[in-house]
Design an enzyme around this catalytic site. Structure first.
Site, PDB file in Angstrom:
ATOM      1  N   ASN A 191       0.856  -1.188   0.000  1.00 46.50           N
ATOM      2  CA  ASN A 191       0.000   0.000   0.000  1.00 46.50           C
ATOM      3  C   ASN A 191       0.901   1.250   0.000  1.00 46.50           C
ATOM      4  OD1 ASN A 191      -1.418   2.266   1.118  1.00 46.50           O
ATOM      5  ND2 ASN A 191      -3.068   0.878   1.701  1.00 46.50           N
ATOM      6  N   HIS A 199       1.005   6.042   2.143  1.00 44.33           N
ATOM      7  CA  HIS A 199       1.773   6.910   3.032  1.00 44.33           C
ATOM      8  C   HIS A 199       2.996   7.524   2.371  1.00 44.33           C
ATOM      9  CE1 HIS A 199      -1.103   6.450   6.077  1.00 44.33           C
ATOM     10  NE2 HIS A 199      -0.977   5.135   6.082  1.00 44.33           N
ATOM     11  N   ARG A 257       4.008  18.548   2.463  1.00 46.70           N
ATOM     12  CA  ARG A 257       4.622  19.744   1.898  1.00 46.70           C
ATOM     13  C   ARG A 257       3.790  20.361   0.781  1.00 46.70           C
ATOM     14  NH1 ARG A 257       9.946  21.775   2.603  1.00 46.70           N
ATOM     15  NH2 ARG A 257      10.014  21.836   4.850  1.00 46.70           N
ATOM     16  N   HIS A 317      -5.569   3.846  -1.632  1.00 43.58           N
ATOM     17  CA  HIS A 317      -6.908   4.169  -1.134  1.00 43.58           C
ATOM     18  C   HIS A 317      -7.246   5.578  -1.603  1.00 43.58           C
ATOM     19  CE1 HIS A 317      -9.701   4.349   2.683  1.00 43.58           C
ATOM     20  NE2 HIS A 317     -10.308   4.750   1.585  1.00 43.58           N
ATOM     21  N   ARG A 358      -9.382   8.258  -1.043  1.00 46.64           N
ATOM     22  CA  ARG A 358     -10.369   8.697  -0.054  1.00 46.64           C
ATOM     23  C   ARG A 358     -11.217   9.820  -0.630  1.00 46.64           C
ATOM     24  NH1 ARG A 358     -10.337   8.005   5.404  1.00 46.64           N
ATOM     25  NH2 ARG A 358      -8.975   6.345   6.133  1.00 46.64           N
ATOM     26  N   ARG A 394      -6.980  12.903   0.886  1.00 45.79           N
ATOM     27  CA  ARG A 394      -5.945  13.391   1.811  1.00 45.79           C
ATOM     28  C   ARG A 394      -4.553  12.877   1.466  1.00 45.79           C
ATOM     29  NH1 ARG A 394      -7.375  10.145   7.307  1.00 45.79           N
ATOM     30  NH2 ARG A 394      -9.382  11.103   6.920  1.00 45.79           N
ATOM     31  N   GLU A 428      -8.552   0.708  -2.981  1.00 45.66           N
ATOM     32  CA  GLU A 428      -9.423   0.717  -1.800  1.00 45.66           C
ATOM     33  C   GLU A 428     -10.328   1.927  -1.892  1.00 45.66           C
ATOM     34  OE1 GLU A 428      -7.243   0.854   1.838  1.00 45.66           O
ATOM     35  OE2 GLU A 428      -6.268  -1.050   1.468  1.00 45.66           O
ATOM     36  N   THR A 481      -8.228   3.695   8.361  1.00 42.00           N
ATOM     37  CA  THR A 481      -9.441   2.889   8.416  1.00 42.00           C
ATOM     38  C   THR A 481      -9.532   2.218   9.789  1.00 42.00           C
ATOM     39  OG1 THR A 481      -8.975   2.431   6.101  1.00 42.00           O
ATOM     40  CG2 THR A 481     -10.754   1.182   7.116  1.00 42.00           C
ATOM     41  N   GLU A 490     -10.894  -9.384   2.948  1.00 43.15           N
ATOM     42  CA  GLU A 490      -9.662  -8.974   3.620  1.00 43.15           C
ATOM     43  C   GLU A 490      -9.992  -8.882   5.099  1.00 43.15           C
ATOM     44  OE1 GLU A 490      -7.443  -5.582   2.160  1.00 43.15           O
ATOM     45  OE2 GLU A 490      -6.508  -5.353   4.135  1.00 43.15           O
ATOM     46  N   HIS A 537      -3.825  -4.534   7.864  1.00 43.29           N
ATOM     47  CA  HIS A 537      -3.984  -3.389   8.759  1.00 43.29           C
ATOM     48  C   HIS A 537      -3.116  -3.566  10.002  1.00 43.29           C
ATOM     49  CE1 HIS A 537      -5.508   0.254  10.454  1.00 43.29           C
ATOM     50  NE2 HIS A 537      -6.032   0.501   9.272  1.00 43.29           N
ATOM     51  N   GLY A 579       1.137  -1.477   4.405  1.00 41.98           N
ATOM     52  CA  GLY A 579       1.552  -0.153   3.963  1.00 41.98           C
ATOM     53  C   GLY A 579       2.456   0.570   4.934  1.00 41.98           C
ATOM     54  N   HIS A 580       1.888   1.000   6.067  1.00 40.93           N
ATOM     55  CA  HIS A 580       2.601   1.946   6.917  1.00 40.93           C
ATOM     56  C   HIS A 580       3.964   1.433   7.391  1.00 40.93           C
ATOM     57  CE1 HIS A 580       3.574   4.334  10.486  1.00 40.93           C
ATOM     58  NE2 HIS A 580       3.014   5.310   9.796  1.00 40.93           N
TER      59      HIS A 580
HETATM   60  N1  PXP Z   1      -5.966  -2.917   4.358  1.00 41.10           N
HETATM   61  C1  PXP Z   1      -6.879  -1.926   4.399  1.00 41.10           C
HETATM   62  C2  PXP Z   1      -8.272  -2.226   3.994  1.00 41.10           C
HETATM   63  C3  PXP Z   1      -6.517  -0.622   4.799  1.00 41.10           C
HETATM   64  O1  PXP Z   1      -7.441   0.363   4.819  1.00 41.10           O
HETATM   65  C4  PXP Z   1      -5.172  -0.366   5.140  1.00 41.10           C
HETATM   66  C5  PXP Z   1      -4.768   1.021   5.537  1.00 41.10           C
HETATM   67  O2  PXP Z   1      -4.896   1.876   4.469  1.00 41.10           O
HETATM   68  C6  PXP Z   1      -4.260  -1.426   5.054  1.00 41.10           C
HETATM   69  C7  PXP Z   1      -4.685  -2.695   4.689  1.00 41.10           C
HETATM   70  C8  PXP Z   1      -2.816  -1.243   5.354  1.00 41.10           C
HETATM   71  O3  PXP Z   1      -2.646  -0.942   6.693  1.00 41.10           O
HETATM   72  P1  PXP Z   1      -1.233  -0.469   7.212  1.00 41.10           P
HETATM   73  O4  PXP Z   1      -0.922   0.833   6.528  1.00 41.10           O
HETATM   74  O5  PXP Z   1      -1.433  -0.332   8.682  1.00 41.10           O
HETATM   75  O6  PXP Z   1      -0.252  -1.544   6.824  1.00 41.10           O
END
Ligand code: PXP
Length: 239
Positions: A7, A10, A18, A43, A45, A49, A70, A101, A151, A191, A213-214
């Site tokens: 993902n 981020h 910035r 995603h 949104r 954002r 997403e 989320t 998921e 997540h 992702g994060h």
């Molecule tokens: N799956 C879904 C449905 C999400 O909304 C997110 C966050 O955008 C992720 C996975 C990934 O989560 P993380 O960024 O905490 O790894």
């Protein structure tokens, strides 16, 4: 053998901090694929954002593996998905004030609503995944709505404050995955997963794909994007 889908939201968050045009989530997606990721997730949104319409368009043009969009199950997003043609859409709940989320879809409460989104998306050849809490009732409702994939939300597991809580939350994920398998749904998890807490999933061979992702972006800031992706693939590939 499980797949990693990265993902890139981020990367866009850092760009938006910035308000300029770097770092580019599209370039990050290319690097993730070079490092071996088998899917790219973004995603879009409603408040744009992080990922914006330009990112989604360019990701569609450049992603060679599988693009997973997403989005909330609202008409505006379904229209954009139909126009863009991602390989897969993951329906997620969305609240403007949340940082990320926060929970899974309440499919049981709005089956007719989700069914309509699924019909429109699948009618255009787009696979649909439902992001749901590890609750067999929500899994069953996702199946009834025509989802191809569920998921399973791993956030509560990731946030567990003790080993016993982690074991309990992981148990809920296992039960939900077993229920998804009974309905022949493909299973993703995601997540809050990171390089430490993902290791427990070795004992859950039912998951086909990890959506992360994060933690990858956070590591990438220090060690580089390709290395951060490769190190996560090393962890999940044998699950
Ligand atoms: N799956 C879904 C449905 C999400 O909304 C997110 C966050 O955008 C992720 C996975 C990934 O989560 P993380 O960024 O905490 O790894």
């Amino acid at each position: 053998m499980a797949r990693l889908a990265v993902n890139v939201d981020h990367v866009a968050t850092v760009r938006q901090a910035r308000g300029i045009d770097v770092p580019d989530p599209v370039l990050a997606a290319g690097l993730a694929e070079l490092a071996g990721a088998e899917g790219i997730i973004c995603h879009l949104r409603e408040d744009r954002r992080h990922i914006n319409d330009r990112d989604l368009r360019l990701l569609r043009d450049t992603v060679k593996t599988k693009l997973n969009m997403e989005m909330a199950a609202v008409d505006e997003m379904v229209d954009i998905a139909l126009k863009t043609g991602p390989d897969l859409v993951t329906l997620v709940p969305e609240k403007r004030e949340e940082l990320t989320t926060e929970g899974g879809l309440d499919v049981k409460a709005k089956e007719e609503h989700y069914k309509r989104s699924v019909e429109r998306l699948k009618g255009a050849g787009i696979e649909v995944s439902f992001f749901v809490d590890p609750d067999p009732g929500q899994i069953k409702a996702s199946h009834q709505c025509g989802a191809d994939i569920v998921e399973i939300h791993t956030g509560h597991y990731a946030e567990a404050r003790s080993e016993s809580e982690a074991i309990e939350q992981f148990g809920r994920i296992v039960t939900a995955a077993e229920s998804a398998a009974e309905f022949d749904l493909r299973i993703s998890v995601g997540h809050g997963l990171n390089y430490v807490n993902v290791k427990r999933f070795r004992t859950l061979p039912l998951a086909d794909e990890y959506s992360i992702g994060h933690s990858i972006v956070a590591r990438a800031v220090l060690v580089g994007f390709e290395r951060a992706v490769r190190e996560m693939i090393e962890l999940v590939k044998d699950f």
